[in-house]
Write an enzyme that holds these catalytic residues in place. Structure first.
Site, PDB file in Angstrom:
ATOM      1  N   GLU A   1     120.103  -1.497  91.035  1.00  0.00           N
ATOM      2  CA  GLU A   1     119.708  -3.056  90.870  1.00  0.00           C
ATOM      3  C   GLU A   1     119.799  -3.402  92.373  1.00  0.00           C
ATOM      4  OE1 GLU A   1     123.082  -5.231  89.130  1.00  0.00           O
ATOM      5  OE2 GLU A   1     123.002  -3.887  87.261  1.00  0.00           O
TER       6      GLU A   1
ATOM      7  N   GLU B   1     129.308   0.269  87.644  1.00  0.00           N
ATOM      8  CA  GLU B   1     130.276  -0.567  88.640  1.00  0.00           C
ATOM      9  C   GLU B   1     131.699  -0.510  88.317  1.00  0.00           C
ATOM     10  OE1 GLU B   1     128.858  -4.579  89.287  1.00  0.00           O
ATOM     11  OE2 GLU B   1     127.040  -3.982  90.434  1.00  0.00           O
TER      12      GLU B   1
END
Length: 374
Positions: free
Chosen positions: A276, A130
């Site tokens: 995820e 991220e």
């Protein structure tokens, strides 16, 4: 083509029962009977989690055959030896700058990959998690991601493992500037100079892009315009029409917007691994036990079938996370676990892996599913 049968000693246009069974077996194999498409992320930000050896045993007992970890934890890697659990191994964001040095990258691979291959089944190396050039917390790291990816890939290739272990990075969906309708999906203009070269590199080495996708947060930030059934896969009818494509759930719409954004960035050939996805059981708006159970059980069944834009293609997906983690912040982040730290299943769900032999579809796969026995 006619197949001869020897049962009567004459040629026949009808195959024998044995031949039919063999043909069905090989056809089923040819259309993709593979390992389970769903794995579970093993986060370790808790001070009350079980010993690593017990965690690996829990994965095996639960028939969870894929795992993601976020750093090369030696105890985890040792415990994974011989487990047959496939692994996404994370390169921590804190290591990215160091790995822009090719020598450091080679040493990292030697220590954390070569030292465990092939008793540990590495599937992907996720170089950073991220990272965003427009996020104040990670912007300074953006310059290191692609060089680190290249160096890790070169080290993997030098070890002769480039066909077995793919190198990628994990993004979140804040990099997508427009997601509605899904066919109009596009990355933010101010991240293109960062992301386009990464997409080009992934295309050149035939690696997938890893993406963390959370319909929960999209819904929680905008419950006025997004319905809960749309977020939980429980809408009985199409909610969003995009040309000829109908969307009954937010997960598909989000993933197809990402596919569209990749096409606009010359990355239409890339596969996406959902690295995820989850739903919290407490700690914030709409974070409840029932919503968590509903989302997870429906997600696991759903990803074996693809999206409206890419139908009949199983979506490799990793649930977040194995345990509640009491050291995470903010509060909602502590409650994504499928299990409590004492190893009790939070949702009283039964994990099982079974073969799907339905040859009427193009996406036969071993399916890992959650079934509530409540």
């Amino acid at each position: 083509m006619a197949i001869s049968s020897s049962t009567s000693g004459t040629s026949s246009s009808f195959p024998s029962r044995t031949t039919v069974m063999l043909l069905l077996f090989f056809f089923a194999a040819s259309v993709g009977i593979t390992d389970a498409q769903v794995g579970v992320c093993y986060g370790m930000q808790g001070n009350n989690l079980p010993p690593v050896s017990e965690v690996i045993a829990l994965y095996k007992k639960s028939n969870i055959t894929r795992m993601r970890i976020y750093d090369p934890n030696r105890a985890v890697l040792e415990a994974l030896r011989g487990s047959n659990i496939e692994l996404i191994l994370g390169v921590p964001n804190s290591d990215l700058q160091s790995l822009t040095n090719p020598s450091n990258a080679k040493s990292w691979v030697q220590k954390n990959v070569r030292g465990f291959w092939s008793s540990v089944l590495f599937r992907y190396i996720a170089v950073g998690n991220e990272i965003s050039p427009v996020n104040r917390g990670t912007a300074w790291l953006a310059q290191f991601v692609l060089p680190a990816m290249r160096n890790i890939h070169d080290a993997i290739r030098s070890a002769g493992l480039q066909d077995q272990i793919k190198v990628s990075t994990a993004i979140d969906l804040t990099l997508v500037g427009n997601s509605y309708p899904p066919s109009a999906g596009a990355f933010r203009d101010d991240v293109r100079s960062y992301l386009d070269p990464i997409i080009g590199f992934l295309s050149s080495i035939r690696s997938p892009l890893l993406a963390n996708i959370y319909p929960y947060f999209t819904y929680a930030y905008n419950p006025r315009d997004i319905s809960l059934p749309y977020a939980l896969f429980t809408s009985p009818s199409v909610v969003v029409w995009d040309g000829q494509r109908g969307y009954k759930n937010l997960f598909d719409a989000t993933l197809d917007a990402l596919y569209s954004a990749l096409e606009r960035a010359s990355g239409g050939s890339l596969e996406v691994v959902v690295s995820e996805s989850g739903w919290p059981s407490a700690g914030a708006f709409a974070a409840t036990f029932d919503n968590g159970r509903t989302y997870l059980s429906n997600l696991i069944q759903h990803v074996k079938g693809g999206t409206p834009k890419r139908p009949n293609r199983a979506i490799e997906t990793y649930l977040f996370a194995m345990f509640d983690e009491n050291k995470k912040q903010p509060e909602v982040e502590k409650h994504f676990g499928l299990f409590f730290p004492n190893k009790w299943q939070k949702y009283n769900l039964n994990f099982s892996a079974e073969k799907n032999w339905d040859i009427s579809t193009e996406h036969n796969a071993t399916i890992l599913f959650l079934k509530s026995d409540m």
